[in-house]
Design a protein around this motif. Structure first.
Motif, PDB file in Angstrom:
ATOM      1  N   MET A   2       0.974  -1.378  -0.069  1.00  0.00           N
ATOM      2  CA  MET A   2       0.090  -0.060   0.027  1.00  0.00           C
ATOM      3  C   MET A   2       0.897   1.185  -0.101  1.00  0.00           C
ATOM      4  N   LYS A   3       2.022   1.053   0.617  1.00  0.00           N
ATOM      5  CA  LYS A   3       2.727   2.344   0.726  1.00  0.00           C
ATOM      6  C   LYS A   3       3.445   2.669  -0.574  1.00  0.00           C
ATOM      7  N   ASN A   4       3.827   1.477  -1.241  1.00  0.00           N
ATOM      8  CA  ASN A   4       4.374   1.637  -2.844  1.00  0.00           C
ATOM      9  C   ASN A   4       3.365   2.325  -3.749  1.00  0.00           C
ATOM     10  N   ILE A   5       2.200   2.019  -3.578  1.00  0.00           N
ATOM     11  CA  ILE A   5       1.046   2.517  -4.236  1.00  0.00           C
ATOM     12  C   ILE A   5       0.812   3.876  -4.025  1.00  0.00           C
ATOM     13  N   PHE A   6       0.931   4.238  -2.916  1.00  0.00           N
ATOM     14  CA  PHE A   6       0.724   5.884  -2.255  1.00  0.00           C
ATOM     15  C   PHE A   6       1.915   6.517  -2.758  1.00  0.00           C
ATOM     16  N   ILE A   7       3.087   6.058  -2.848  1.00  0.00           N
ATOM     17  CA  ILE A   7       4.105   6.673  -3.325  1.00  0.00           C
ATOM     18  C   ILE A   7       4.277   6.784  -4.909  1.00  0.00           C
ATOM     19  N   CYS A   8       3.851   6.035  -5.509  1.00  0.00           N
ATOM     20  CA  CYS A   8       3.793   6.095  -6.935  1.00  0.00           C
ATOM     21  C   CYS A   8       2.385   6.974  -7.387  1.00  0.00           C
ATOM     22  N   CYS A   9       1.473   7.143  -6.771  1.00  0.00           N
ATOM     23  CA  CYS A   9       0.192   8.044  -7.079  1.00  0.00           C
ATOM     24  C   CYS A   9       0.829   9.564  -6.637  1.00  0.00           C
ATOM     25  N   LEU A  10       1.700   9.574  -5.479  1.00  0.00           N
ATOM     26  CA  LEU A  10       2.193  11.057  -5.093  1.00  0.00           C
ATOM     27  C   LEU A  10       3.052  11.548  -6.193  1.00  0.00           C
ATOM     28  N   ALA A  11       4.073  10.626  -6.454  1.00  0.00           N
ATOM     29  CA  ALA A  11       4.986  11.025  -7.620  1.00  0.00           C
ATOM     30  C   ALA A  11       4.538  11.418  -8.855  1.00  0.00           C
ATOM     31  N   TYR A  12       3.238  10.563  -9.340  1.00  0.00           N
ATOM     32  CA  TYR A  12       2.441  10.892 -10.617  1.00  0.00           C
ATOM     33  C   TYR A  12       2.030  12.428 -10.408  1.00  0.00           C
ATOM     34  N   LEU A  13       1.197  12.718  -9.283  1.00  0.00           N
ATOM     35  CA  LEU A  13       0.875  14.031  -9.192  1.00  0.00           C
ATOM     36  C   LEU A  13       1.845  15.252  -9.261  1.00  0.00           C
ATOM     37  N   LEU A  14       3.094  14.790  -8.798  1.00  0.00           N
ATOM     38  CA  LEU A  14       4.038  15.707  -8.620  1.00  0.00           C
ATOM     39  C   LEU A  14       4.653  15.969  -9.972  1.00  0.00           C
ATOM     40  N   ILE A  15       4.668  14.926 -10.748  1.00  0.00           N
ATOM     41  CA  ILE A  15       5.714  15.002 -12.011  1.00  0.00           C
ATOM     42  C   ILE A  15       4.744  15.107 -13.253  1.00  0.00           C
ATOM     43  N   ALA A  16       3.400  14.749 -13.275  1.00  0.00           N
ATOM     44  CA  ALA A  16       2.436  14.895 -14.240  1.00  0.00           C
ATOM     45  C   ALA A  16       2.356  16.301 -14.514  1.00  0.00           C
ATOM     46  N   PRO A  17       2.304  16.827 -15.922  1.00  0.00           N
ATOM     47  CA  PRO A  17       1.907  18.074 -16.212  1.00  0.00           C
ATOM     48  C   PRO A  17       0.616  18.394 -15.846  1.00  0.00           C
ATOM     49  N   ILE A  18       0.057  19.411 -14.901  1.00  0.00           N
ATOM     50  CA  ILE A  18      -1.162  19.919 -14.882  1.00  0.00           C
ATOM     51  C   ILE A  18      -1.685  20.845 -15.506  1.00  0.00           C
ATOM     52  N   THR A  19      -2.733  20.770 -16.360  1.00  0.00           N
ATOM     53  CA  THR A  19      -3.522  21.497 -17.250  1.00  0.00           C
ATOM     54  C   THR A  19      -4.962  21.725 -16.578  1.00  0.00           C
ATOM     55  N   ALA A  20      -5.484  22.871 -16.818  1.00  0.00           N
ATOM     56  CA  ALA A  20      -6.765  23.130 -16.054  1.00  0.00           C
ATOM     57  C   ALA A  20      -7.594  23.982 -17.301  1.00  0.00           C
ATOM     58  N   GLN A  21      -8.750  23.852 -17.660  1.00  0.00           N
ATOM     59  CA  GLN A  21      -9.384  24.652 -18.649  1.00  0.00           C
ATOM     60  C   GLN A  21      -9.622  25.819 -18.161  1.00  0.00           C
ATOM     61  N   CYS A  22      -9.488  27.082 -18.942  1.00  0.00           N
ATOM     62  CA  CYS A  22      -9.972  28.303 -18.596  1.00  0.00           C
ATOM     63  C   CYS A  22     -11.364  28.527 -18.434  1.00  0.00           C
ATOM     64  N   THR A  23     -11.712  29.774 -17.799  1.00  0.00           N
ATOM     65  CA  THR A  23     -13.108  30.028 -17.511  1.00  0.00           C
ATOM     66  C   THR A  23     -13.537  31.086 -18.431  1.00  0.00           C
ATOM     67  N   ALA A  24     -14.395  30.778 -19.321  1.00  0.00           N
ATOM     68  CA  ALA A  24     -14.993  31.927 -20.305  1.00  0.00           C
ATOM     69  C   ALA A  24     -16.012  32.802 -19.571  1.00  0.00           C
ATOM     70  N   ASP A  25     -15.313  33.857 -18.773  1.00  0.00           N
ATOM     71  CA  ASP A  25     -15.945  34.826 -17.864  1.00  0.00           C
ATOM     72  C   ASP A  25     -15.675  36.294 -18.173  1.00  0.00           C
ATOM     73  N   PHE A  26     -15.031  36.532 -19.265  1.00  0.00           N
ATOM     74  CA  PHE A  26     -14.432  37.983 -19.477  1.00  0.00           C
ATOM     75  C   PHE A  26     -15.866  38.996 -19.710  1.00  0.00           C
ATOM     76  N   ASP A  27     -15.603  40.131 -18.966  1.00  0.00           N
ATOM     77  CA  ASP A  27     -16.765  40.873 -19.317  1.00  0.00           C
ATOM     78  C   ASP A  27     -16.730  41.915 -20.458  1.00  0.00           C
ATOM     79  N   PHE A  28     -17.277  41.392 -21.620  1.00  0.00           N
ATOM     80  CA  PHE A  28     -17.231  42.340 -22.818  1.00  0.00           C
ATOM     81  C   PHE A  28     -18.200  43.459 -22.895  1.00  0.00           C
ATOM     82  N   GLY A  29     -19.063  43.651 -21.806  1.00  0.00           N
ATOM     83  CA  GLY A  29     -20.110  44.626 -21.833  1.00  0.00           C
ATOM     84  C   GLY A  29     -21.072  44.723 -23.095  1.00  0.00           C
ATOM     85  N   ILE A  30     -21.280  45.553 -23.518  1.00  0.00           N
ATOM     86  CA  ILE A  30     -22.345  45.524 -24.666  1.00  0.00           C
ATOM     87  C   ILE A  30     -21.686  45.092 -25.887  1.00  0.00           C
ATOM     88  N   GLU A  31     -20.620  44.597 -26.193  1.00  0.00           N
ATOM     89  CA  GLU A  31     -20.043  44.301 -27.400  1.00  0.00           C
ATOM     90  C   GLU A  31     -20.629  42.967 -27.735  1.00  0.00           C
TER      91      GLU A  31
END
Length: 185
Positions: A2-31
């Motif tokens: 179980m310790k090895n699985i935990f370490i592998c998961c933690l290593a993956y989270l630290l090494i893997a590139p993290i991408t998140a989608q942007c949020t389409a929330d810009f205020d364009f006013g009346i444009e």
């Protein structure tokens, strides 16, 4: 075990590139359409540092009608813009404009958020707001122009018609950390 699985998961989270989608929330006013940053207003992407994580967002308000983009086109004022799709984003070296790079060459990528409106991730429907992020870890320093080519889609006599066009050019600078001015004290 179980310790090895935990370490592998933690290593993956630290090494893997993290991408998140942007949020389409810009205020364009009346444009009814626009972008931010807006190249027609001299706006540009935020500068970045080589070999450091980079993230900036391009907000897009897609017009409903074709003539909102270009009033000189031979379309009815009620001709709907079906969608706009991102065709390419090429980085042009401003120190030698004959040299251009793909985003992959520079350690970057585009991540589109089309609000799940289309099966094509970088396809944006008319009359809606979307965003796309430019992200990654830049591997080259310099001054670049991001040439963005899009393809607009509409119906002509009931048949889909698409036309490519340079959407705009946004500037972005990638430097190294620290002062670059040799005259600074």
């Amino acid at each position: 075990m179980m310790k090895n699985i935990f370490i592998c998961c933690l290593a993956y989270l630290l090494i893997a590139p993290i991408t998140a989608q942007c949020t389409a929330d810009f205020d364009f006013g009346i444009e009814t359409y626009g972008s931010s940053p807006d190249p027609s207003q001299g706006e540009q992407f935020e500068p970045g540092i080589t070999d450091e994580p980079y993230y900036d967002v391009l907000h897009l308000l897609i017009p409903t009608y074709v003539l909102e983009i270009d009033s000189t086109l031979p379309f009815s004022p009620t001709a709907l813009l079906d969608s706009i799709e991102l065709v390419s984003l090429v980085m042009v070296d401003l120190n030698d404009t004959l040299i251009s790079y793909t985003l992959e060459d520079m350690g970057l990528q585009v991540v589109c958020n089309n609000n799940d409106d289309s099966n094509y991730p970088c396809s944006f429907h008319g009359g809606n707001q979307y965003c796309a992020s430019l992200e990654g870890t830049p591997t080259m320093s310099g001054n670049f122009r991001a040439d963005i080519t899009v393809k607009g889609w509409t119906l002509v006599f009931g048949f889909p018609f698409g036309q490519e066009q340079l959407f705009g050019s946004l500037f972005v600078d990638f430097g190294v950390e620290g002062c670059m001015d040799i005259n600074a004290t």
